[in-house]
Enzyme design. Structure first.
Site, mmCIF file in Angstrom:
data_model
loop_
_atom_site.group_PDB
_atom_site.id
_atom_site.type_symbol
_atom_site.label_atom_id
_atom_site.label_comp_id
_atom_site.label_asym_id
_atom_site.label_seq_id
_atom_site.Cartn_x
_atom_site.Cartn_y
_atom_site.Cartn_z
ATOM 1 N N PRO A 5 -39.798 -46.602 -24.982
ATOM 2 C CA PRO A 5 -38.720 -47.116 -24.137
ATOM 3 C C PRO A 5 -38.521 -46.354 -22.820
ATOM 4 O O PRO A 5 -37.790 -46.806 -21.941
ATOM 5 C CB PRO A 5 -37.476 -46.941 -25.020
ATOM 6 C CG PRO A 5 -37.816 -45.837 -25.956
ATOM 7 C CD PRO A 5 -39.298 -45.937 -26.188
ATOM 8 N N TYR A 45 -42.464 -47.383 -11.264
ATOM 9 C CA TYR A 45 -41.152 -47.534 -11.917
ATOM 10 C C TYR A 45 -40.604 -48.950 -11.699
ATOM 11 O O TYR A 45 -40.073 -49.571 -12.614
ATOM 12 C CB TYR A 45 -40.184 -46.487 -11.357
ATOM 13 C CG TYR A 45 -38.818 -46.463 -12.010
ATOM 14 C CD1 TYR A 45 -38.606 -45.763 -13.191
ATOM 15 C CD2 TYR A 45 -37.733 -47.142 -11.432
ATOM 16 C CE1 TYR A 45 -37.356 -45.733 -13.796
ATOM 17 C CE2 TYR A 45 -36.487 -47.126 -12.027
ATOM 18 C CZ TYR A 45 -36.299 -46.420 -13.204
ATOM 19 O OH TYR A 45 -35.053 -46.397 -13.792
ATOM 20 N N TYR A 47 -31.505 -39.518 -15.598
ATOM 21 C CA TYR A 47 -32.567 -39.046 -16.496
ATOM 22 C C TYR A 47 -32.520 -37.525 -16.460
ATOM 23 O O TYR A 47 -32.717 -36.928 -15.392
ATOM 24 C CB TYR A 47 -33.935 -39.491 -15.989
ATOM 25 C CG TYR A 47 -34.187 -40.991 -16.031
ATOM 26 C CD1 TYR A 47 -34.832 -41.574 -17.116
ATOM 27 C CD2 TYR A 47 -33.820 -41.817 -14.965
ATOM 28 C CE1 TYR A 47 -35.095 -42.943 -17.151
ATOM 29 C CE2 TYR A 47 -34.073 -43.186 -14.986
ATOM 30 C CZ TYR A 47 -34.714 -43.734 -16.087
ATOM 31 O OH TYR A 47 -34.976 -45.088 -16.110
ATOM 32 N N LYS A 102 -40.453 -50.749 -19.908
ATOM 33 C CA LYS A 102 -41.425 -51.768 -19.505
ATOM 34 C C LYS A 102 -41.497 -52.949 -20.482
ATOM 35 O O LYS A 102 -41.993 -54.018 -20.118
ATOM 36 C CB LYS A 102 -42.830 -51.156 -19.376
ATOM 37 C CG LYS A 102 -42.960 -50.145 -18.245
ATOM 38 C CD LYS A 102 -42.700 -50.786 -16.900
ATOM 39 C CE LYS A 102 -42.767 -49.808 -15.744
ATOM 40 N NZ LYS A 102 -41.959 -50.211 -14.602
ATOM 41 N N HIS A 118 -29.309 -51.519 -8.794
ATOM 42 C CA HIS A 118 -29.418 -50.077 -8.581
ATOM 43 C C HIS A 118 -30.526 -49.772 -7.578
ATOM 44 O O HIS A 118 -31.691 -50.053 -7.839
ATOM 45 C CB HIS A 118 -29.723 -49.377 -9.911
ATOM 46 C CG HIS A 118 -28.532 -49.291 -10.815
ATOM 47 N ND1 HIS A 118 -28.490 -48.499 -11.924
ATOM 48 C CD2 HIS A 118 -27.313 -49.879 -10.735
ATOM 49 C CE1 HIS A 118 -27.298 -48.607 -12.501
ATOM 50 N NE2 HIS A 118 -26.579 -49.459 -11.807
#
Ligand code: APR
Ligand code: PHB
Length: 394
Positions: free
Chosen positions: A295, A387, A203, A299, A75
């Site tokens: 979550p 990220y 998200y 990570k 992605h």
């Protein structure tokens, strides 16, 4: 009592323990692993699914890349939804790294498949696992399998047995600092047999709460929904979950066809823990045994495999060259990385989860922060960096 001698006794065969043992074996350092659950249970356990580029590089370098490169989904970015607008954040163009979708249980399966066929160094279904002699030169792990009590004597013990394991409680509490935070949210996580409605992660920060569309394969979706920390699964009948997911993700899920069969459903409390230091005598804590992440930023698995890789390197330096500095520095070096990942995870958790009693002021601040992320400016670059874990690994 059966007695065995090895270099490293590894407690727990989750991703941390399996990867450590794999790396050590690749350098001719023998280990014995003991695991409380069955192999079938480990291979089926659904957990996180997002791998950072650094994690993928580690796995490839250890010869574990072939199925991952075939089946993992690359992605270049993800979708961020707020105020009913969809914004694309391209980590590939902002920071030059993609992320990968590949389920944790696939990593576990690959690690188990890479073990020798006649493997006699991994004990499943072990009971009454106990650690001893941690501050001596001869630490040991004792456990029961079937009718046998087994004693493994080793040079070092790696505590890779997760949050509920025995390793951390084997350390005198007075020598540890245990940090713990419970966020006032839970997630309901669902594995669903339906194609994801968008090809990238979505998200969504909705006034009613956060929702995330993720996936495992092109046919299997992974969906998450914020709930109150006091909620239980029984408060969320299926129709309520689908209605709320549809509302927060702005997709029509009223049709049963659009939903798919729920293969697995869990309620995940959002919490963070860090144990300092990550070493006591000859016992090293690795992965979830030392730290839990909420979550939100995915990570947990990435930092856990980084711990294993760092401990493997330190042990290799010790056995190959007699150098102890990496072992001495393991805890401090890992804690720097752990706190950095906790910082990002905490920041993202607060940003993405509106509190039920949030004021209009809070709401507008959150929208302003999200809008700053959605511009491809320096905030977005810093965000993408954390990220994908780029600077944390350096
Ligand atoms: N003795 C032996 N094994 C044990 C014991 C015990 N007393 N207690 C727990 N275990 C085993 C568990 O059954 C599990 O298989 O230790 C393993 C720990 O694995 P994980 O919990 O997956 O932890 P870790 O390998 O550090 O992986 C971190 O897991 O929870 C996720 O988000 C986290 O993705 C991250 C990853
Ligand atoms: C997941 O697919 O499990 C996942 C992906 C991204 C996240 C969190 C969880 O940020």
């Amino acid at each position: 009592m059966r007695r065995l001698r090895t270099k490293i006794a590894i407690v727990g065969a989750g991703p941390s323990g399996l990867y450590l043992s794999h790396e050590l074996r690749g350098h001719g350092i023998d280990s014995v692993m003991v695991e409380r659950c069955s192999r079938e249970h480990l291979e089926r356990r659904v957990r996180a699914g997002l791998l950072e580029e650094g994690t993928v590089r580690l796995l490839r370098a250890s010869g574990l890349g072939s199925k991952l490169d075939k089946e993992g989904l690359v992605h270049d970015g993800f979708q961020l939804r707020f105020e009913n607008n969809l914004h694309r954040i391209s980590t590939a163009s902002l920071i030059g790294e993609p992320t990968y979708i590949y389920g944790q249980q696939e990593v576990v399966k690959d690690l188990l498949a890479a073990r020798p066929l006649d493997d006699e160094t991994l004990y499943f279904d072990a009971e009454d696992v106990r650690l001893g002699g941690i501050t001596s030169d001869n630490p040991c792990v004792a456990f029961t399998v079937g009718p046998d009590r087994v004693l493994v004597e080793a040079d070092f013990i790696a505590g890779c047995d997760g949050y509920h394991g025995v390793s951390r409680p084997s350390i005198p509490a007075s020598t540890l600092t245990f940090h713990s935070r419970r966020y006032p949210f839970n997630w309901i996580g669902m594995l669903v047999s339906a194609a994801p409605f968008a090809s990238e992660l979505v998200y969504s920060v909705h006034p009613g709460g956060f929702a995330l569309q993720s996936m495992r394969t092109p046919e299997i979706s992974r969906l998450y929904l914020q709930t109150d920390a006091r909620d239980e699964l029984s408060d969320w009948p299926e129709t309520r979950i689908w209605d709320e997911l549809g509302r927060r993700l702005y997709v029509d899920m009223s049709e049963t066809r659009a939903r798919g069969a729920i293969l697995e459903q869990v309620m995940v409390p959002l919490r963070a823990t860090v144990t300092e230091p990550m070493r006591y005598g000859r016992l090293f804590l690795v992965g979830d045994a030392a730290h839990i992440f909420p979550p939100t930023a995915a990570k947990g698995l990435n930092v856990a495999l980084e711990d294993s890789s760092a401990l493997a390197r330190a042990l290799i330096a010790w056995y190959d060259r007699g150098q102890g500095d990496l072992l001495e520095g393991y805890s401090a070096a890992r804690l720097r990385s752990v706190w950095r990942a906790q910082d990002f995870s905490s920041w993202l958790t607060w940003l993405f989860h509106p509190a039920a009693d949030a004021s209009a002021f809070d709401y507008n601040l959150r929208t302003a922060s999200l809008a700053r992320l959605a511009e491809a400016g320096s905030t977005a670059v810093a965000f993408a960096d954390e990220y994908v874990g780029y600077s944390r690994r350096r």
